[in-house]
Design an enzyme around this catalytic site. Structure first.
Site, PDB file in Angstrom:
ATOM      1  N   LYS A  11      48.519  38.455  32.332  1.00 13.25           N
ATOM      2  CA  LYS A  11      48.175  39.100  31.051  1.00 13.25           C
ATOM      3  C   LYS A  11      48.961  40.406  30.930  1.00 13.25           C
ATOM      4  O   LYS A  11      50.067  40.506  31.463  1.00 13.25           O
ATOM      5  CB  LYS A  11      46.651  39.283  30.948  1.00 13.25           C
ATOM      6  CG  LYS A  11      45.909  37.966  31.219  1.00 13.25           C
ATOM      7  CD  LYS A  11      44.469  37.982  30.826  1.00 13.25           C
ATOM      8  CE  LYS A  11      43.870  36.612  31.112  1.00 13.25           C
ATOM      9  NZ  LYS A  11      42.470  36.518  30.691  1.00 13.25           N
ATOM     10  N   HIS A  95      46.784  30.273  24.586  1.00 16.06           N
ATOM     11  CA  HIS A  95      45.725  30.979  25.309  1.00 16.06           C
ATOM     12  C   HIS A  95      44.697  31.497  24.303  1.00 16.06           C
ATOM     13  O   HIS A  95      45.055  31.906  23.200  1.00 16.06           O
ATOM     14  CB  HIS A  95      46.318  32.137  26.121  1.00 16.06           C
ATOM     15  CG  HIS A  95      45.333  32.712  27.082  1.00 16.06           C
ATOM     16  ND1 HIS A  95      44.369  33.613  26.688  1.00 16.06           N
ATOM     17  CD2 HIS A  95      45.133  32.489  28.398  1.00 16.06           C
ATOM     18  CE1 HIS A  95      43.615  33.907  27.747  1.00 16.06           C
ATOM     19  NE2 HIS A  95      44.062  33.249  28.788  1.00 16.06           N
ATOM     20  N   GLY A 173      37.259  36.370  32.086  1.00 14.92           N
ATOM     21  CA  GLY A 173      37.102  37.795  32.360  1.00 14.92           C
ATOM     22  C   GLY A 173      35.661  38.268  32.374  1.00 14.92           C
ATOM     23  O   GLY A 173      35.396  39.472  32.343  1.00 14.92           O
TER      24      GLY A 173
END
Ligand code: 13P
Length: 253
Positions: A11, A95, A173
């Site tokens: 990322k 994504h 996350g």
């Protein structure tokens, strides 16, 4: 037999010095020939340097995104040819952060997939539902829609050697990974959808799981019959965690 694949999606993290340290640690401690394919996906600006660090290693390079168009007046974009040119073999498309934060539609993702495939990159196609979708019992509907748009545009043949990443948005996350059985259910569903078009390709397609994969939960997730590895965010930034996850991917199914 499907060779598992573990990809690290960095990322928007890293710096030249942090990347060098991370790659050095990975190369120092990874097996010379890991059982699983291992792909590192740094931010665009670091691709060339990470490619240089990975030269002559068993690790592969991937981009985090790609432009749907071939070349031209598309300020800020990076083409599939450019990714190839700097040494990428893989590229993540669709994504959930691209879909949700940058409003990428299913159609845009399908065009990106096609652009990557046309240039000989292996797309890692991300699909996955949001929490509200899961709670409403719409997981299969969402995942099928995201997948079908790509299959419609490119055909099942484009998944030859390809990778689908099931990444439930609520697990990304958050520290809350899907239970292995939850992942397995959706992976089996994805494989069945592909099989409806081409059974041989479905059997060969690697379907990886992403969302809070860690050293501590990778083995149980990867043990599921239709889970062929992982797409790793946070834990891919720590060499020891990532290497443990890579080792957990095992020899394949
Ligand atoms: P985390 O592993 O940090 O949950 O991220 C998953 C992901 O989005 C990988 O693409």
């Amino acid at each position: 037999m499907r060779r598992p694949i573990v990809a690290g999606n960095w990322k928007m993290h890293g710096s030249r010095s942090e990347n060098a340290r991370l790659v050095e640690d990975l190369l120092a401690h990874s097996a010379a020939a890991p059982a699983a394919t291992c792909v590192l996906c740094p931010p665009f600006v670091y691709l060339q340097e990470v490619a240089r660090l990975l030269r002559d290693s068993a690790l592969s390079l991937g981009g985090q995104d790609v432009c749907a168009d071939v070349q031209g007046a598309f300020t800020g974009e990076v083409s599939a040819a450019m990714l190839k040119d700097v040494g990428c073999e893989y590229v993540i498309v669709g994504h959930s952060e691209r879909r949700l934060l940058y409003r990428e539609s299913d159609q845009m993702v399908a065009r990106k997939f096609a652009a990557a495939h046309a240039r000989g990159l292996i797309p890692i196609l991300c699909v996955g539902e949001q929490l509200a979708d899961r709670d409403a019992g719409r997981t299969q509907e969402i995942v099928a829609r995201q997948l079908e748009v790509v299959l419609e545009l490119s055909g099942a043949g484009a998944l030859e050697h390809g990778v689908v990443a099931y990444e439930p948005v609520w697990a990304i996350g958050t520290g809350r990974n899907a239970a292995p059985e939850q992942a397995q259910d959706v992976h089996a569903f994805i494989r069945a959808r592909i099989a409806a078009r081409d059974a041989r390709i479905a059997a060969a397609t690697r379907i990886v799981y992403g969302g809070s994969v860690k050293a501590g939960n990778a083995a149980e997730l990867f043990a599921m019959p239709d889970v062929d590895g992982g797409l790793i965010g946070g834990a891919s930034l720590k060499a020891d965690e990532f290497l443990t996850i890579l080792a957990a991917a095992g020899p394949g199914k």
